[in-house]
Design a protein around this motif. Structure first.
Motif, short mmCIF file in Angstrom:
data_model
loop_
_atom_site.label_atom_id
_atom_site.label_comp_id
_atom_site.label_asym_id
_atom_site.label_seq_id
_atom_site.Cartn_x
_atom_site.Cartn_y
_atom_site.Cartn_z
N LEU A 138 1.43 9.21 5.98
CA LEU A 138 2.87 9.30 6.26
C LEU A 138 3.25 8.74 7.63
O LEU A 138 4.39 8.33 7.84
CB LEU A 138 3.33 10.76 6.14
N ARG A 139 2.28 8.73 8.54
CA ARG A 139 2.58 8.16 9.88
C ARG A 139 2.96 6.69 9.78
O ARG A 139 3.71 6.17 10.60
CB ARG A 139 1.39 8.32 10.82
N ASP A 140 2.43 6.00 8.78
CA ASP A 140 2.75 4.58 8.59
C ASP A 140 4.22 4.40 8.20
O ASP A 140 4.72 3.27 8.18
CB ASP A 140 1.87 3.96 7.50
N TYR A 141 4.89 5.48 7.84
CA TYR A 141 6.29 5.38 7.37
C TYR A 141 7.26 6.02 8.35
O TYR A 141 8.42 6.24 8.03
CB TYR A 141 6.41 6.02 5.98
N SER A 142 6.76 6.31 9.56
CA SER A 142 7.63 6.86 10.59
C SER A 142 8.26 5.72 11.39
O SER A 142 7.56 4.79 11.79
CB SER A 142 6.79 7.76 11.51
N SER A 143 9.58 5.81 11.61
CA SER A 143 10.24 4.73 12.35
C SER A 143 10.19 5.01 13.85
O SER A 143 10.53 4.17 14.68
CB SER A 143 11.70 4.61 11.90
N ASN A 144 9.77 6.19 14.17
CA ASN A 144 9.70 6.69 15.52
C ASN A 144 8.61 5.95 16.32
O ASN A 144 7.55 5.66 15.77
CB ASN A 144 9.33 8.17 15.30
N LYS A 145 8.86 5.68 17.60
CA LYS A 145 7.86 4.86 18.32
C LYS A 145 6.55 5.61 18.55
O LYS A 145 5.50 5.00 18.73
CB LYS A 145 8.44 4.28 19.61
N VAL A 147 8.49 21.32 11.63
CA VAL A 147 8.85 21.01 10.24
C VAL A 147 8.65 19.51 10.00
O VAL A 147 9.02 18.69 10.84
CB VAL A 147 10.33 21.40 9.98
N MET A 148 8.06 19.16 8.88
CA MET A 148 7.86 17.73 8.59
C MET A 148 9.20 17.09 8.22
O MET A 148 9.96 17.62 7.42
CB MET A 148 6.83 17.56 7.47
N MET A 149 9.45 15.93 8.84
CA MET A 149 10.75 15.28 8.72
C MET A 149 10.93 14.58 7.37
O MET A 149 9.95 14.16 6.74
CB MET A 149 10.90 14.22 9.83
N ILE A 150 12.19 14.40 7.00
CA ILE A 150 12.46 13.77 5.70
C ILE A 150 12.12 12.28 5.71
O ILE A 150 11.62 11.75 4.71
CB ILE A 150 13.93 14.00 5.26
N GLU A 151 12.35 11.59 6.84
CA GLU A 151 12.29 10.12 6.78
C GLU A 151 10.95 9.54 6.31
O GLU A 151 10.93 8.72 5.37
CB GLU A 151 12.70 9.48 8.10
N PRO A 152 9.81 9.95 6.91
CA PRO A 152 8.56 9.33 6.44
C PRO A 152 8.33 9.57 4.93
O PRO A 152 7.90 8.67 4.21
CB PRO A 152 7.48 10.03 7.28
N PHE A 153 8.65 10.78 4.46
CA PHE A 153 8.52 11.06 3.02
C PHE A 153 9.44 10.15 2.23
O PHE A 153 9.02 9.48 1.28
CB PHE A 153 8.90 12.52 2.71
N ALA A 154 10.73 10.11 2.64
CA ALA A 154 11.72 9.35 1.86
C ALA A 154 11.35 7.87 1.79
O ALA A 154 11.42 7.26 0.71
CB ALA A 154 13.10 9.54 2.47
N VAL A 155 10.94 7.28 2.92
CA VAL A 155 10.63 5.85 2.93
C VAL A 155 9.42 5.56 2.04
O VAL A 155 9.43 4.62 1.23
CB VAL A 155 10.40 5.35 4.38
N CYS A 156 8.40 6.38 2.15
CA CYS A 156 7.18 6.18 1.34
C CYS A 156 7.48 6.40 -0.14
O CYS A 156 7.08 5.59 -1.00
CB CYS A 156 6.08 7.12 1.83
N ILE A 157 8.20 7.48 -0.47
CA ILE A 157 8.52 7.79 -1.87
C ILE A 157 9.36 6.67 -2.48
O ILE A 157 9.09 6.20 -3.59
CB ILE A 157 9.25 9.15 -1.99
N GLU A 158 10.39 6.23 -1.75
CA GLU A 158 11.27 5.17 -2.29
C GLU A 158 10.48 3.88 -2.52
O GLU A 158 10.70 3.18 -3.52
CB GLU A 158 12.44 4.90 -1.33
N LYS A 159 9.57 3.56 -1.61
CA LYS A 159 8.76 2.34 -1.77
C LYS A 159 7.93 2.44 -3.06
O LYS A 159 7.89 1.52 -3.87
CB LYS A 159 7.85 2.16 -0.56
N LEU A 160 7.27 3.59 -3.24
CA LEU A 160 6.42 3.76 -4.42
C LEU A 160 7.25 3.76 -5.70
O LEU A 160 6.87 3.15 -6.71
CB LEU A 160 5.60 5.05 -4.30
N LYS A 161 8.40 4.42 -5.65
CA LYS A 161 9.26 4.50 -6.84
C LYS A 161 9.81 3.13 -7.23
O LYS A 161 10.10 2.88 -8.40
CB LYS A 161 10.42 5.47 -6.60
#
Ligand code: ADE
Length: 224
Positions: A38-45, A61-75
């Motif tokens: 999921l770190r590969d999908y973090s936009s954070n520096k 709490v784990m943030m939505i963005e890395p999950f969302a970006v990775c999930i959308e790419k796979l989907k």
């Protein structure tokens, strides 16, 4: 059958899939297991994947963005039959659920850590929330490996003797009968005579009785 597992600790999932039946199933082309960091999908520096909880409280709490970006790419690449979040407050995994899941094509599994994951990931993407039992582990990786193992061994062709998955404990809502191998006599501890008799119907009957006895003693709830 394909699995995509999203995690912040991909190293934890290297070993479980690199041995024995799970390894062989991949080599035979019967399953593909892909682990995504999921770190590969973090936009954070700083490549961070977690943040403080709104409203205060302990833990991250784990943030939505890395999950969302990775999930959308796979989907965008394929359709997923299930997106499963491993969590102790999910539905407890059992053999029936493993059987059900072994007939689908693509499964995505989300592993949580820290205090949990942003509820919006669960609301927006997750189709099932699953637990492996009433205890809390440090993350969803080991539960994810357990789920994959329980499913993959049921895929036709994975076990060399297909009937051996069918005779597993729980497949008939019963535990297994005891098993023995050589030697027939180990320091006076003998294998039951019936198993050496060659009388198949009697052996089957004995196994059923033993399985029933064990189930009544250990898991009477299975017989209800
Ligand atoms: N994550 C932490 N504990 C878990 C459990 N018991 N089942 C599934 N995921 C978990």
């Amino acid at each position: 059958m394909r699995f995509d597992i999203l995690t912040v600790l991909p190293g934890l999932l290297e070993s479980p899939f690199a041995h024995s039946i799970l390894h062989r199933a991949q080599k035979k082309g019967l399953t593909e297991i892909h682990v995504h960091n999921l770190r590969d999908y973090s936009s954070n520096k700083h490549k961070s994947v977690d943040d403080y909880p709104y409203g205060g409280g302990s833990g991250m709490v784990m943030m939505i963005e890395p999950f969302a970006v990775c999930i959308e790419k796979l989907k965008a690449e394929r359709e997923y039959d299930e997106i499963i979040f491993m969590t102790p407050d999910g539905v407890t995994l059992n053999q029936g659920l493993a059987n059900q899941l072994s007939s689908v094509k693509n499964i995505m599994i989300l592993c949580g850590h820290y205090k949990g994951i942003d509820q919006r990931v669960r609301d927006l993407y997750v189709t099932r929330e699953m637990s492996i039992g009433d205890y809390v582990l440090s993350g969803g990786e080991l539960p994810a490996a357990i789920l994959v193992d329980a499913i993959v061994r049921l895929i036709p062709g994975v076990l060399s003797d297909e009937t051996s998955a069918l005779s597993d404990s729980f497949q008939d809502d019963m535990l297994d009968a005891p098993v023995y191998t050589r030697p027939a006599d180990w320091k006076g501890h003998k294998v039951p005579d019936i198993l050496l008799s060659g009388n198949t119907p009697e052996i089957e009957k004995w196994r059923f009785e033993q399985a029933m006895e064990r189930t009544k003693a250990r898991r009477p709830d299975l017989l209800e």
